[in-house]
Design an enzyme around this catalytic site. Structure first.
Site, mmCIF file in Angstrom:
data_model
loop_
_atom_site.group_PDB
_atom_site.id
_atom_site.type_symbol
_atom_site.label_atom_id
_atom_site.label_comp_id
_atom_site.label_asym_id
_atom_site.label_seq_id
_atom_site.Cartn_x
_atom_site.Cartn_y
_atom_site.Cartn_z
ATOM 1 N N CYS A 134 0.831 -1.205 0.000
ATOM 2 C CA CYS A 134 0.000 0.000 0.000
ATOM 3 C C CYS A 134 0.865 1.254 0.000
ATOM 4 O O CYS A 134 1.367 1.678 1.045
ATOM 5 C CB CYS A 134 -0.926 0.003 1.217
ATOM 6 S SG CYS A 134 -1.994 1.452 1.266
ATOM 7 N N CYS A 137 -0.424 4.104 2.136
ATOM 8 C CA CYS A 137 -0.225 3.933 3.588
ATOM 9 C C CYS A 137 1.225 4.206 3.972
ATOM 10 O O CYS A 137 1.500 4.807 5.003
ATOM 11 C CB CYS A 137 -0.558 2.502 4.014
ATOM 12 S SG CYS A 137 -2.052 1.825 3.295
ATOM 13 N N ASP A 138 2.160 3.717 3.150
ATOM 14 C CA ASP A 138 3.562 3.647 3.585
ATOM 15 C C ASP A 138 4.549 4.512 2.806
ATOM 16 O O ASP A 138 5.719 4.597 3.178
ATOM 17 C CB ASP A 138 4.038 2.185 3.518
ATOM 18 C CG ASP A 138 3.203 1.276 4.414
ATOM 19 O OD1 ASP A 138 2.722 1.761 5.448
ATOM 20 O OD2 ASP A 138 3.022 0.099 4.077
#
Length: 308
Positions: A134, A137-138
């Site tokens: 992701c 997300c990261d």
């Protein structure tokens, strides 16, 4: 056989939020948590984009907090996995892996989608330590670093483009010598000077030390030559598989297997069955959007039960 007003299949931010709203509406929901209680967030280390946590929060802690909050209002949990459902008539019948059978007057499906991985030996242990599925997300954790992403479709191009906001260089490793992605997506990636392509290639090994991923081994599928490439992160851009197998074709799915919901609502084509979170959302796939859709599913289930 026990009949419940609301059964929620699956956990994660969508299932837990649905449970919170349903329990506060005195519907005494039962959550069947599945094989991965807490969902994908339990494999995420730092969550910095969930509102209300100025210092960020660990994924497992956020999920534990959500679950605890639902239990305060009487939500019950079953630690098992639904293997089959009969949606031909209400109440709906559910069969679980542990042999439990239940009836449900309404059903909320929040079984999520599992990111596809390469299946390399140490891949799963390195999730959150340099391996991710992701970028949204990261990506932030890779500021001014080198990252590689695997894939050649729209997902990979979208994630690669997003990663260029942070990383100094993004390498796309693809098995073929051309992309499957849509033309606009391809053009955006080709025109981005931070993105470079590693064609006809596959990642065969992930190398890490105690700090996380340090490099990957990449094989050229035409020549057989293997090279070691330094990298700080390896992203999977090969898509997600929605967890809908147990539905056995009783609910309308799109071409990729995600549940089709009606417009802005969580209603499925079966009256009394609602879907929320990543199992019906191939686009946003964020904890906060999943939680929002869980709230909607619970409110719709409550209205449905009132009307019926």
């Amino acid at each position: 056989m026990e009949t419940r007003k609301v059964v929620i299949v699956g956990s994660g931010p969508a299932g837990y939020t649905a449970a919170l709203y349903a329990s506060r509406a005195n519907l005494n929901p039962l959550v069947i948590e599945g094989h991965e209680p807490g969902g994908q967030l339990t494999t995420t280390t730092d969550v910095d984009n969930f509102p209300g946590f100025p210092e960020g929060i660990m994924g497992p802690e956020l999920m534990a907090n959500m679950k605890k909050q639902t239990q305060r209002f009487g939500t019950e949990y079953l630690q098992t996995h639904v293997t089959a459902v009969d949606l031909s008539k209400r109440p709906f019948k559910l069969t679980c892996e542990n042999g439990t059978e239940l009836m449900a007057e309404s059903l909320i499906i929040s079984t999520g989608a599992s990111a596809k991985y390469l299946g390399l030996p140490n891949e799963k242990e390195l999730i959150g330590k340099g391996v991710s599925a992701c970028a949204t997300c990261d990506g932030f954790f890779y500021r001014d670093q080198i990252v590689h992403i695997v894939g050649g479709g729209d997902t990979a191009m979208e994630e690669a483009t997003f990663l260029t906001k942070f990383a100094k260089k993004v390498y796309v490793v693809h098995r073929r010598d051309s992309l499957r992605a849509s033309k606009p997506m391809q053009e955006r990636a080709f025109n981005n000077e931070k993105i470079e392509f590693v064609w006809d290639s596959a990642v065969t090994e992930i190398i890490a030390d105690q700090t996380g991923v340090t490099s990957i081994k990449v094989e050229n599928l035409k020549t057989g030559e293997v090279t070691e490439r330094p990298t700080n992160g390896l992203f999977m851009g090969i898509g997600h598989s929605p967890n809908t197998g147990f539905l056995n074709g009783q609910i309308d799915l799109d071409d990729h297997g995600f549940i089709i919901t009606k417009g802005a609502h969580p209603d499925t084509n079966v009256e009394g069955v609602f879907a929320c979170g990543d199992v019906q959302d191939s686009y946003y796939r964020q904890a906060i959007s999943a939680a929002g859709s869980g709230c909607q599913a619970a409110i719709r289930a409550e209205r449905f039960l009132e009307e019926n």
